[in-house]
Design a protein around this motif. Structure first.
Motif, mmCIF file in Angstrom:
data_model
loop_
_atom_site.group_PDB
_atom_site.id
_atom_site.type_symbol
_atom_site.label_atom_id
_atom_site.label_comp_id
_atom_site.label_asym_id
_atom_site.label_seq_id
_atom_site.Cartn_x
_atom_site.Cartn_y
_atom_site.Cartn_z
ATOM 1 N N ARG A 142 0.859 -1.186 0.000
ATOM 2 C CA ARG A 142 0.000 0.000 0.000
ATOM 3 C C ARG A 142 0.894 1.235 0.000
ATOM 4 O O ARG A 142 2.101 1.150 0.261
ATOM 5 C CB ARG A 142 -0.925 0.022 1.225
ATOM 6 C CG ARG A 142 -0.168 -0.021 2.539
ATOM 7 C CD ARG A 142 -1.077 -0.235 3.720
ATOM 8 N NE ARG A 142 -0.302 -0.515 4.922
ATOM 9 C CZ ARG A 142 -0.546 0.013 6.110
ATOM 10 N NH1 ARG A 142 -1.555 0.842 6.266
ATOM 11 N NH2 ARG A 142 0.187 -0.308 7.148
ATOM 12 N N TYR A 143 0.290 2.376 -0.257
ATOM 13 C CA TYR A 143 1.006 3.637 -0.203
ATOM 14 C C TYR A 143 1.177 4.093 1.245
ATOM 15 O O TYR A 143 0.368 3.772 2.124
ATOM 16 C CB TYR A 143 0.238 4.734 -0.939
ATOM 17 C CG TYR A 143 0.410 4.750 -2.438
ATOM 18 C CD1 TYR A 143 1.654 4.997 -3.017
ATOM 19 C CD2 TYR A 143 -0.689 4.568 -3.274
ATOM 20 C CE1 TYR A 143 1.804 5.035 -4.391
ATOM 21 C CE2 TYR A 143 -0.558 4.611 -4.659
ATOM 22 C CZ TYR A 143 0.702 4.839 -5.205
ATOM 23 O OH TYR A 143 0.844 4.877 -6.559
ATOM 24 N N TYR A 144 2.217 4.866 1.472
ATOM 25 C CA TYR A 144 2.272 5.715 2.664
ATOM 26 C C TYR A 144 2.456 7.153 2.192
ATOM 27 O O TYR A 144 2.934 7.406 1.080
ATOM 28 C CB TYR A 144 3.407 5.310 3.622
ATOM 29 C CG TYR A 144 4.806 5.662 3.161
ATOM 30 C CD1 TYR A 144 5.319 6.952 3.307
ATOM 31 C CD2 TYR A 144 5.632 4.689 2.601
ATOM 32 C CE1 TYR A 144 6.606 7.271 2.899
ATOM 33 C CE2 TYR A 144 6.921 4.999 2.188
ATOM 34 C CZ TYR A 144 7.401 6.284 2.343
ATOM 35 O OH TYR A 144 8.669 6.588 1.920
ATOM 36 N N THR A 145 2.050 8.088 3.010
ATOM 37 C CA THR A 145 2.219 9.498 2.692
ATOM 38 C C THR A 145 3.123 10.143 3.734
ATOM 39 O O THR A 145 3.023 9.864 4.933
ATOM 40 C CB THR A 145 0.855 10.220 2.639
ATOM 41 O OG1 THR A 145 1.077 11.610 2.347
ATOM 42 C CG2 THR A 145 0.108 10.124 3.956
ATOM 43 N N GLY A 146 4.033 10.989 3.252
ATOM 44 C CA GLY A 146 4.925 11.725 4.139
ATOM 45 C C GLY A 146 4.376 13.116 4.389
ATOM 46 O O GLY A 146 4.163 13.897 3.448
ATOM 47 N N LEU A 147 4.106 13.435 5.646
ATOM 48 C CA LEU A 147 3.467 14.693 6.015
ATOM 49 C C LEU A 147 4.351 15.482 6.973
ATOM 50 O O LEU A 147 4.941 14.917 7.901
ATOM 51 C CB LEU A 147 2.108 14.435 6.666
ATOM 52 C CG LEU A 147 1.108 13.624 5.838
ATOM 53 C CD1 LEU A 147 -0.108 13.275 6.678
ATOM 54 C CD2 LEU A 147 0.700 14.396 4.586
ATOM 55 N N GLU A 148 4.416 16.775 6.761
ATOM 56 C CA GLU A 148 5.143 17.679 7.647
ATOM 57 C C GLU A 148 4.124 18.441 8.474
ATOM 58 O O GLU A 148 3.196 19.047 7.931
ATOM 59 C CB GLU A 148 6.006 18.641 6.833
ATOM 60 C CG GLU A 148 6.989 19.415 7.670
ATOM 61 C CD GLU A 148 7.952 20.225 6.815
ATOM 62 O OE1 GLU A 148 8.834 20.872 7.387
ATOM 63 O OE2 GLU A 148 7.808 20.199 5.574
ATOM 64 N N ILE A 149 4.291 18.397 9.804
ATOM 65 C CA ILE A 149 3.326 19.004 10.718
ATOM 66 C C ILE A 149 4.018 20.127 11.483
ATOM 67 O O ILE A 149 5.079 19.922 12.082
ATOM 68 C CB ILE A 149 2.758 17.959 11.685
ATOM 69 C CG1 ILE A 149 2.186 16.777 10.895
ATOM 70 C CG2 ILE A 149 1.680 18.572 12.575
ATOM 71 C CD1 ILE A 149 1.754 15.619 11.770
ATOM 72 N N LYS A 150 3.403 21.312 11.467
ATOM 73 C CA LYS A 150 4.006 22.481 12.105
ATOM 74 C C LYS A 150 2.963 23.242 12.927
ATOM 75 O O LYS A 150 1.789 23.295 12.567
ATOM 76 C CB LYS A 150 4.585 23.441 11.058
ATOM 77 C CG LYS A 150 5.759 22.919 10.271
ATOM 78 C CD LYS A 150 6.257 23.982 9.309
ATOM 79 C CE LYS A 150 7.462 23.523 8.524
ATOM 80 N NZ LYS A 150 7.947 24.574 7.592
ATOM 81 N N LYS A 151 3.452 23.827 14.000
ATOM 82 C CA LYS A 151 2.669 24.810 14.743
ATOM 83 C C LYS A 151 3.652 25.817 15.304
ATOM 84 O O LYS A 151 4.472 25.484 16.147
ATOM 85 C CB LYS A 151 1.848 24.157 15.859
ATOM 86 C CG LYS A 151 0.869 25.137 16.521
ATOM 87 C CD LYS A 151 -0.070 24.442 17.479
ATOM 88 C CE LYS A 151 -1.129 25.405 17.995
ATOM 89 N NZ LYS A 151 -2.095 24.733 18.913
ATOM 90 N N ASP A 152 3.581 27.048 14.805
ATOM 91 C CA ASP A 152 4.567 28.060 15.162
ATOM 92 C C ASP A 152 3.857 29.372 15.481
ATOM 93 O O ASP A 152 3.540 30.151 14.578
ATOM 94 C CB ASP A 152 5.556 28.253 14.008
ATOM 95 C CG ASP A 152 6.759 29.070 14.421
ATOM 96 O OD1 ASP A 152 6.701 29.710 15.478
ATOM 97 O OD2 ASP A 152 7.765 29.055 13.686
ATOM 98 N N PRO A 153 3.590 29.646 16.767
ATOM 99 C CA PRO A 153 2.874 30.874 17.128
ATOM 100 C C PRO A 153 3.700 32.136 16.932
ATOM 101 O O PRO A 153 3.171 33.243 17.026
ATOM 102 C CB PRO A 153 2.551 30.658 18.618
ATOM 103 C CG PRO A 153 3.579 29.698 19.097
ATOM 104 C CD PRO A 153 3.884 28.797 17.939
#
Length: 329
Positions: A283-294
């Motif tokens: 199956r596929y996997y997806t590469g995700l970048e997660i950010k939270k910068d106040p």
């Protein structure tokens, strides 16, 4: 201002260390990569999380007080338009510095690879209360089978019980209360099992990764997914990116040398130099970048002030008042 310039130079030199040293890694990483003594010094001096270290924040705070003091002194001199431009220039540095400190202390950033159908609790990645699920992943191709766009259909469950569903692709992230999730990469996961020393070891790994068999002998089983295997050529490469003839190449390495290999069809089992391996699916996997910068909004505000101060200081000279000599602050 001499002290301010010195502090700004010192802060720049210290900040540059963060560009050369990987941040946020386990202590063992630095000892293994840089050596025992240098690795321990990096951790001891908090260079592994430089932007959050007490001494970096202290230097930044002293610089902020210095800039604020200099700006207040200039205000008392009742400057003209150019003088106010100079003050705004100084204050913009203070705003940018404040945003940078907030980003360093409160900002969060991580990269994850999630298989289609899987969920990941983001609490362990610095985002408590958030659970991310990948429901579907698809790729749009040009006629020459070059990827045009790859799209992840995701669901985000938030700490307050909301569930947000959205398709995300490059340059169209999911946004929720300062949290941003970007589409950055993709790949294949291969699922199956290997029998090692009589024990069944299941695997669900990205193509190019593997299982350690014997660390002492440096033995490792590596798995390479081939979407469109060339039966006639027999080479371990894919004729196209589409899963028209999927195969799993299993390669046994010892000291970086190939000692055995097998190519498995789906649901097939073969023995690789004494180690039975079964290829169950892909199956596929997806590469995700997660950010939270106040701190980003504050930094942008600082740059707007910087531009305004530059215009007032250098592009809009003071009006000449009759009987009064021009004043240059």
């Amino acid at each position: 201002m001499k002290l301010g310039l010195l502090l700004l130079l010192l802060l720049g030199v210290l900040a540059s260390l963060g560009s050369f040293l990987p941040q946020g890694q386990p202590a063992g990483f630095y000892r293994a990569y840089y050596g025992e003594l240098p690795g321990r010094l990096i951790v001891l001096l908090s260079l592994d999380h430089l932007y959050r270290s007490w001494w970096f924040i202290t230097v930044g705070a002293i610089l902020a007080v210095n800039i604020l003091t200099c700006s207040l002194r200039r205000v008392k001199k009742a400057p003209g338009r150019r003088g106010w431009g100079s003050i705004i220039l100084h204050l913009s540095i203070l705003v940018i510095l404040t945003g940078a400190v907030i980003s360093g202390v409160m900002g969060r950033h991580t990269y994850v690879e999630i298989g289609v159908g899987d969920s990941l609790d983001l609490a362990g990645r610095g985002f408590p209360g958030q659970v991310l699920t990948v429901k579907e992943f698809k790729i749009e191709y040009y006629e020459n089978l070059q990827p045009r766009q790859y799209i992840s259909s995701v669901s985000l469950k938030t700490a307050d019980g909301q569930e947000i569903e959205q398709d995300i692709w490059v340059n169209r992230p999911l946004k929720f209360k300062g949290l941003k999730i970007y589409q950055t990469s993709y790949g294949w996961l291969a699922r199956g099992q290997a029998v090692i020393d009589g024990k069944v070891v299941p695997f669900d790994l990205a193509s190019g990764r593997g299982l350690d068999i014997d660390l002492g002998k440096n033995l490792r089983l590596m798995f390479f997914f081939i979407p469109d295997f060339d039966e006639q050529g027999g080479r371990l490469h894919s004729r196209s990116p589409l899963p028209n003839n999927p195969r799993l190449a299993v390669v046994l390495f010892q000291d970086h040398q190939v000692t055995a290999r097998q190519v498995l069809a789906e649901k097939e089992t073969k023995v690789v130099d004494g180690y039975p391996v079964t290829f169950s699916g892909y199956r596929y996997y997806t590469g995700l970048e997660i950010k939270k910068d106040p701190g980003v909004g504050i930094i942008y505000t600082g740059f707007i002030l910087l531009l305004l101060g530059f215009v007032l200081r250098y592009l809009m000279p003071d009006k000449h008042v009759p009987g009064r000599a021009p004043h240059d602050s």
